[in-house]
Every structure is written in structure tokens, then in C-alpha cells.
Motif scaffolding. Sequence first.
Motif, PDB file in Angstrom:
ATOM      1  N   CYS A  34       0.831  -1.210   0.000  1.00 15.80           N
ATOM      2  CA  CYS A  34       0.000   0.000   0.000  1.00 15.80           C
ATOM      3  C   CYS A  34       0.863   1.257   0.000  1.00 15.80           C
ATOM      4  CB  CYS A  34      -0.908  -0.020   1.234  1.00 15.80           C
ATOM      5  SG  CYS A  34      -1.885   1.475   1.424  1.00 15.80           S
ATOM      6  N   ILE A  35       0.546   2.203  -0.906  1.00 17.37           N
ATOM      7  CA  ILE A  35       1.304   3.459  -0.972  1.00 17.37           C
ATOM      8  C   ILE A  35       0.496   4.628  -0.390  1.00 17.37           C
ATOM      9  CG2 ILE A  35       2.792   2.816  -2.916  1.00 17.37           C
ATOM     10  CD1 ILE A  35       0.746   4.373  -4.727  1.00 17.37           C
ATOM     11  N   GLY A  36      -0.673   4.293   0.171  1.00 15.47           N
ATOM     12  CA  GLY A  36      -1.482   5.321   0.840  1.00 15.47           C
ATOM     13  C   GLY A  36      -2.216   6.274  -0.092  1.00 15.47           C
ATOM     14  N   CYS A  37      -2.439   5.850  -1.359  1.00 19.02           N
ATOM     15  CA  CYS A  37      -3.109   6.756  -2.316  1.00 19.02           C
ATOM     16  C   CYS A  37      -4.593   6.910  -1.995  1.00 19.02           C
ATOM     17  CB  CYS A  37      -2.937   6.256  -3.742  1.00 19.02           C
ATOM     18  SG  CYS A  37      -3.840   4.726  -4.100  1.00 19.02           S
ATOM     19  N   ARG A  38      -5.166   5.962  -1.336  1.00 15.93           N
ATOM     20  CA  ARG A  38      -6.562   5.955  -0.888  1.00 15.93           C
ATOM     21  C   ARG A  38      -7.592   5.893  -2.020  1.00 15.93           C
ATOM     22  NH1 ARG A  38      -5.632  10.721   3.136  1.00 15.93           N
ATOM     23  NH2 ARG A  38      -3.598  10.666   2.170  1.00 15.93           N
ATOM     24  N   TYR A  39      -7.174   5.411  -3.191  1.00 13.77           N
ATOM     25  CA  TYR A  39      -8.135   5.196  -4.285  1.00 13.77           C
ATOM     26  C   TYR A  39      -9.213   4.203  -3.846  1.00 13.77           C
ATOM     27  CZ  TYR A  39      -5.393   7.470  -8.007  1.00 13.77           C
ATOM     28  OH  TYR A  39      -4.753   8.348  -8.803  1.00 13.77           O
ATOM     29  N   CYS A  40      -8.812   3.213  -3.044  1.00 14.78           N
ATOM     30  CA  CYS A  40      -9.772   2.189  -2.593  1.00 14.78           C
ATOM     31  C   CYS A  40     -10.906   2.826  -1.800  1.00 14.78           C
ATOM     32  CB  CYS A  40      -9.062   1.123  -1.758  1.00 14.78           C
ATOM     33  SG  CYS A  40      -8.095   1.795  -0.389  1.00 14.78           S
ATOM     34  N   MET A  41     -10.555   3.848  -1.022  1.00 14.98           N
ATOM     35  CA  MET A  41     -11.582   4.516  -0.208  1.00 14.98           C
ATOM     36  C   MET A  41     -12.590   5.232  -1.108  1.00 14.98           C
ATOM     37  SD  MET A  41      -9.166   6.052   2.806  1.00 14.98           S
ATOM     38  CE  MET A  41     -10.458   6.863   3.720  1.00 14.98           C
ATOM     39  N   VAL A  42     -12.072   5.839  -2.162  1.00 15.14           N
ATOM     40  CA  VAL A  42     -12.950   6.560  -3.084  1.00 15.14           C
ATOM     41  C   VAL A  42     -13.796   5.565  -3.882  1.00 15.14           C
ATOM     42  CG1 VAL A  42     -12.993   8.148  -5.050  1.00 15.14           C
ATOM     43  CG2 VAL A  42     -11.243   8.398  -3.278  1.00 15.14           C
ATOM     44  N   ALA A  43     -13.185   4.433  -4.251  1.00 14.27           N
ATOM     45  CA  ALA A  43     -13.854   3.483  -5.148  1.00 14.27           C
ATOM     46  C   ALA A  43     -14.944   2.667  -4.454  1.00 14.27           C
ATOM     47  CB  ALA A  43     -12.812   2.533  -5.738  1.00 14.27           C
ATOM     48  N   CYS A  44     -14.792   2.388  -3.175  1.00 20.29           N
ATOM     49  CA  CYS A  44     -15.704   1.454  -2.499  1.00 20.29           C
ATOM     50  C   CYS A  44     -17.131   2.007  -2.450  1.00 20.29           C
ATOM     51  CB  CYS A  44     -15.198   1.179  -1.078  1.00 20.29           C
ATOM     52  SG  CYS A  44     -16.379   0.190  -0.135  1.00 20.29           S
ATOM     53  N   PRO A  45     -18.090   1.292  -3.040  1.00 23.38           N
ATOM     54  CA  PRO A  45     -19.471   1.794  -3.038  1.00 23.38           C
ATOM     55  C   PRO A  45     -20.107   1.766  -1.648  1.00 23.38           C
ATOM     56  CG  PRO A  45     -19.345  -0.371  -4.078  1.00 23.38           C
ATOM     57  CD  PRO A  45     -17.939   0.040  -3.777  1.00 23.38           C
ATOM     58  N   PHE A  46     -19.485   1.028  -0.707  1.00 20.85           N
ATOM     59  CA  PHE A  46     -20.039   0.947   0.651  1.00 20.85           C
ATOM     60  C   PHE A  46     -19.254   1.816   1.646  1.00 20.85           C
ATOM     61  CE2 PHE A  46     -21.255  -3.020  -1.466  1.00 20.85           C
ATOM     62  CZ  PHE A  46     -22.617  -3.032  -1.225  1.00 20.85           C
ATOM     63  N   GLN A  47     -18.313   2.579   1.149  1.00 21.40           N
ATOM     64  CA  GLN A  47     -17.497   3.482   1.994  1.00 21.40           C
ATOM     65  C   GLN A  47     -16.876   2.742   3.171  1.00 21.40           C
ATOM     66  OE1 GLN A  47     -19.886   6.834   3.164  1.00 21.40           O
ATOM     67  NE2 GLN A  47     -20.625   7.159   1.100  1.00 21.40           N
ATOM     68  N   VAL A  48     -16.191   1.668   2.861  1.00 18.50           N
ATOM     69  CA  VAL A  48     -15.661   0.830   3.938  1.00 18.50           C
ATOM     70  C   VAL A  48     -14.190   1.102   4.303  1.00 18.50           C
ATOM     71  CG1 VAL A  48     -15.022  -1.549   4.499  1.00 18.50           C
ATOM     72  CG2 VAL A  48     -17.334  -1.024   3.788  1.00 18.50           C
ATOM     73  N   PRO A  49     -13.242   1.050   3.343  1.00 13.39           N
ATOM     74  CA  PRO A  49     -11.850   1.173   3.792  1.00 13.39           C
ATOM     75  C   PRO A  49     -11.628   2.496   4.524  1.00 13.39           C
ATOM     76  CG  PRO A  49     -11.940   0.528   1.471  1.00 13.39           C
ATOM     77  CD  PRO A  49     -13.333   0.922   1.881  1.00 13.39           C
ATOM     78  N   SER A  50     -10.891   2.424   5.620  1.00 14.36           N
ATOM     79  CA  SER A  50     -10.581   3.657   6.343  1.00 14.36           C
ATOM     80  C   SER A  50      -9.065   3.770   6.445  1.00 14.36           C
ATOM     81  CB  SER A  50     -11.239   3.656   7.723  1.00 14.36           C
ATOM     82  OG  SER A  50     -10.940   2.462   8.382  1.00 14.36           O
ATOM     83  N   PHE A  51      -8.598   4.914   6.834  1.00 10.43           N
ATOM     84  CA  PHE A  51      -7.173   5.212   6.826  1.00 10.43           C
ATOM     85  C   PHE A  51      -6.746   5.571   8.242  1.00 10.43           C
ATOM     86  CE2 PHE A  51      -3.539   8.018   5.500  1.00 10.43           C
ATOM     87  CZ  PHE A  51      -2.843   7.064   4.766  1.00 10.43           C
TER      88      PHE A  51
END
Length: 299
Positions: free
Chosen positions: A145-162
Motif C-alpha cells: 500500500c502506498i497510501g493513495c486511498r483510491y480504494c476509499m474513493v472506489a468502495c461503493p459501501f465506503q468501507v476502507p478507512s485510513f
Amino acid sequence: MGFQNRRDFFKTSLLLTAGITGISSKKNKAASLDGPSENRMGVLVDTTVCIGCRSCEWACKTTHGLPTKPIDSYLDRSVYDKKRRPDEHALTVVNEYDNPNNPLLPTDVKVQCMHCEEPACVSACIVGAFTKHPEGAVTWDTDKCIGCRYCMVACPFQVPSFEYSKAVQPKIMKCDFCFERTKEGKLPACVEVCPTEALTYGNRNELIEIAKQRIKRQPDKYYNHILGEAEIGGTSWLYLAGQDFGKLDFPKLGRDPAPGVTEAIQHGIFSYFIPPIALFALLGSVMWINRSKNNGEEK
Ligand code: SF4
Ligand code: SF4
Ligand code: SF4
């Protein structure tokens, strides 16, 4: 039978002790197969029997080494005064909603990663830190993980947190479907601890059949929809409820998998590298022309 809640799991353990292997051998076999979705595992969350005890929150934290208070403190229901989302301190949370069918019996809803069949986080991650496993779990590799947080933006359920609170090497956090536990043949910690068997772990297709049977048997009790059966291509975690899922803060999603949208965004991001380069070239030209002009005037 390929599904288990806490009671079934204890039964299975006894059978195994007696040397009669059944459910677990089937579960392990499924885990070793190379990705056919019909062998994927899931969890059926029946919100109509959840009592909002939040033992699942406590068990999840304990299993994942996250700081937690004693389990007794989880009985404090003032936590339900506001709606919460999973975050760096809790991979799963339970929220409470009014129940129009029975005002005395609120609807409690456990929230965590849905472990999508075609996860947007996997396709959004540009360094391949996320993996969808044949067994159903979506996990991620903190080293990549490079901390770009694309996963947070992409998740339709707003799940990944940082881990915003961590200054050094913050990482993405989310439910990992207790990947290490299930690999060893154990139940996910939240399923194991649930006292009302609101959570059932098992083969995703069988869970869908169980859910359909429950709706068929008690049409007055259940809202006629299995959330996660079809939304965005299906999810490993499935939900039953006594009321419209829209009233329980679930996003309204179509049947198409989200990665298509995500990939479009990614391609958009990369194609947008071109205009900045063109802009820099234009600015460079203007500066060069101005400098030449100034030089000419000075001369
Ligand atoms: S719910 Fe979000 S984080 Fe979980 S698998 Fe789906 S897209 Fe990924
Ligand atoms: S499956 Fe494991 S990680 Fe996910 S919510 Fe349950 S206990 Fe937490
Ligand atoms: S442990 Fe079970 S009953 Fe208690 S809040 Fe979690 S899902 Fe609901």
C-alpha cells in the motif's frame, strides 16, 4: 450442509472430535479451489434477530489486536444516539434504526466490508495491494500500500478507512473476513460470538437459499429482498431485514459491478496526465517568448 452459525459450529466441533468429518472438510475443500464463485463462502446477516449487543464489535477488536474496553461496556446503548462507520479503531460497527413494524424492537445493523464478488477496491488499487481470494475474502497487503486511498474513493459501501491518527506508516484498515481464522477452519470471530445467531457463515449459494426460505416462510417478517445477492455483481456478506434497506443507510446500487466505473475513473486520471503536460509546455513557451521579448526590449 455448508453453513454454520455459533451453535452449528459447536455441533461440528463435537462431530469432528468423534471423528465424523462433514461440514469442515467441505469448507476446507472449498477454500482450496481456485476461485469458482459457487464455492465462495459468505455470511448471512439477519438483522431481524440481531439484538444490538455489539459483542461482534468486541470480538472483532479482540481478534485483531485493536484497543478495546471490557465487553460489559458494550451494553451501553447511548452509542446508538449517532450513526457510526467502520474506521481505524473498529473494523465493524453496529447501528440502530427505528422499526416501523414494531417501535419497541429497533433494527440493529452490523456494518463491515461486504467482500464484493467483483470488488471495486481491488480494481482501483494501482499497486495491486488488494486481493479477492477464491474463498470470498478481500484482503490487502500493507507492505504494498502506498497510501493513495483510491480504494476509499472506489468502495461503493465506503468501507476502507485510513489510519489518520498514525504519523508513521499509516495504513488502510477494513474487515479481512477473519482470513487467518477461517484458513484454520475457525469461524469469523464475530460469527462465533454472536449470541442470537444473527450471523451465519457458510457457502454463499447455500446462504442465499436459506435467506429465500426465511422470506418465503415469514413474508410478514421480512422485506422481500436479499441485499448483496445481486447488487454490484453480488457480495459475500448478505443481509435480510424487516424493512426497506434504503431506510437502513445501505446505498442504492445497481446490479453492474462497480469496477467498471472505477476503471473509467482510473483511466480518466491517467488520461488527465496529458493536459497538465500540455499546460506545462504552453506555460514554458509563454515564458520563453516573454523572456525573448524582454531581452529584445533591453537591447
Ligand atoms: S465493500 Fe468496499 S472494501 Fe469491501 S470488497 Fe467491496 S469495494 Fe472492497
Ligand atoms: S469477519 Fe472478522 S474482521 Fe470482519 S467484522 Fe467479523 S470479526 Fe471483524
Ligand atoms: S453479536 Fe450478533 S446480536 Fe450482537 S450486535 Fe452483533 S450481530 Fe447483533
